[in-house]
Design an enzyme around this catalytic site. Structure first.
Site, short mmCIF file in Angstrom:
data_model
loop_
_atom_site.label_atom_id
_atom_site.label_comp_id
_atom_site.label_asym_id
_atom_site.label_seq_id
_atom_site.Cartn_x
_atom_site.Cartn_y
_atom_site.Cartn_z
N ASP A 1 -8.48 -3.63 -4.58
CA ASP A 1 -9.39 -3.00 -3.63
C ASP A 1 -10.02 -1.80 -4.35
O ASP A 1 -11.04 -1.94 -5.02
CB ASP A 1 -8.51 -2.61 -2.42
N ASP B 1 -0.44 -8.47 4.44
CA ASP B 1 -0.04 -8.16 5.81
C ASP B 1 -1.04 -7.24 6.50
O ASP B 1 -1.87 -6.60 5.85
CB ASP B 1 1.31 -7.44 5.81
N ARG C 1 2.20 -12.06 6.58
CA ARG C 1 2.47 -12.47 5.19
C ARG C 1 2.87 -13.94 5.08
O ARG C 1 2.70 -14.57 4.03
CB ARG C 1 3.61 -11.64 4.59
P1 5GP Z 1 -5.89 -0.75 -4.42
O1 5GP Z 1 -4.89 0.15 -5.06
O2 5GP Z 1 -6.60 -1.66 -5.40
O3 5GP Z 1 -6.84 0.01 -3.56
O4 5GP Z 1 -5.13 -1.61 -3.35
C1 5GP Z 1 -4.32 -2.63 -3.67
C2 5GP Z 1 -3.38 -2.91 -2.53
O5 5GP Z 1 -3.94 -2.56 -1.25
C3 5GP Z 1 -3.07 -4.37 -2.44
O6 5GP Z 1 -1.98 -4.72 -3.25
C4 5GP Z 1 -2.79 -4.57 -0.97
O7 5GP Z 1 -1.45 -4.28 -0.70
C5 5GP Z 1 -3.65 -3.54 -0.28
N1 5GP Z 1 -4.92 -4.12 0.23
C6 5GP Z 1 -6.16 -3.92 -0.26
N2 5GP Z 1 -7.09 -4.61 0.45
C7 5GP Z 1 -6.39 -5.29 1.39
C8 5GP Z 1 -6.79 -6.21 2.42
O8 5GP Z 1 -7.95 -6.58 2.64
N3 5GP Z 1 -5.77 -6.71 3.18
C9 5GP Z 1 -4.46 -6.36 3.00
N4 5GP Z 1 -3.58 -6.92 3.80
N5 5GP Z 1 -4.07 -5.49 2.04
C10 5GP Z 1 -5.02 -4.97 1.24
#
Ligand code: 5GP
Length: 175
Positions: free
Chosen positions: A102, A158, A164
């Site tokens: 993300d 989740d 999940r």
């Molecule tokens: P980042 O550190 O890249 O912002 O986020 C990564 C983590 O955020 C992922 O491993 C996940 O746990 C959570 N995450 C990011 N986007 C989503 C989404 O659309 N749905 C869900 N369920 N989790 C997300």
């Protein structure tokens, strides 16, 4: 599909998810034959992806996990919590396996920690990526699907603890 009173609609089907994982596994098989490989899954979301990915590998690999969390509900907190990394990764080629990228903050943090260990190489596998949300540059070698900035659940992902177990991936309705 209603989870915690939010509506979700089907987005990626099980067969397409499995096909994408098989394609990634084939590339890994070609690249890592004869090399010591350590697969590092990022909990909780990547538990299913790791389990399916190793089914399609035909080379020996060690498997371990790290726990990372940054999300609360449907939003990132921007602060990444990480537990200690497995020391067995030293001297091996590491593949980080993430459910979804993300902002990229989790991976940036993880890569920083792994660079302090004596690994032979480190690449990233992610089932999903939201390129429009990236806040830090991360090079992802193996990606299943690039998706728009919509919250998704299912296949390990989740919404506040639920969803999940679903084999398909759903996205939030009216996104
Ligand atoms: P980042 O550190 O890249 O912002 O986020 C990564 C983590 O955020 C992922 O491993 C996940 O746990 C959570 N995450 C990011 N986007 C989503 C989404 O659309 N749905 C869900 N369920 N989790 C997300």
């Amino acid at each position: 599909m209603i989870i915690h009173s939010k509506k979700f609609v089907p987005y990626l089907l099980e067969a397409d998810i499995q096909q994408a994982i098989q394609t990634i596994a084939q590339q890994i098989n070609q690249t890592y034959t004869g090399k010591p490989l350590y697969i590092l899954g990022v909990l909780n979301g990547a538990f299913r992806l790791v389990a399916d990915l190793v089914r399609y590998l035909d080379l020996p690999a060690e498997v371990g996990f790290v726990r990372a969390s940054s999300y609360q509900g449907t939003d990132t907190t921007g602060e990444v919590q990480l537990m200690p990394l497995p020391t067995e990764m030293a001297g091996k080629h590491v593949l980080i396996v993430e459910d979804i990228i993300d902002t990229g903050l989790t991976l940036e943090r993880l890569l920083g920690e792994i660079q302090k260990m004596q690994v032979l190489s480190c690449e990233i596998v992610a089932l999903l990526s939201k390129p429009s949300k990236l806040r830090v540059p991360v090079q992802v070698k193996y990606i299943g699907f690039e998706i728009p900035d919509h919250f998704v659940v299912g296949y390990g992902l989740d919404y506040d603890g639920l969803g999940r177990e679903m084999n398909d991936i759903y996205q939030i309705a009216n996104a």
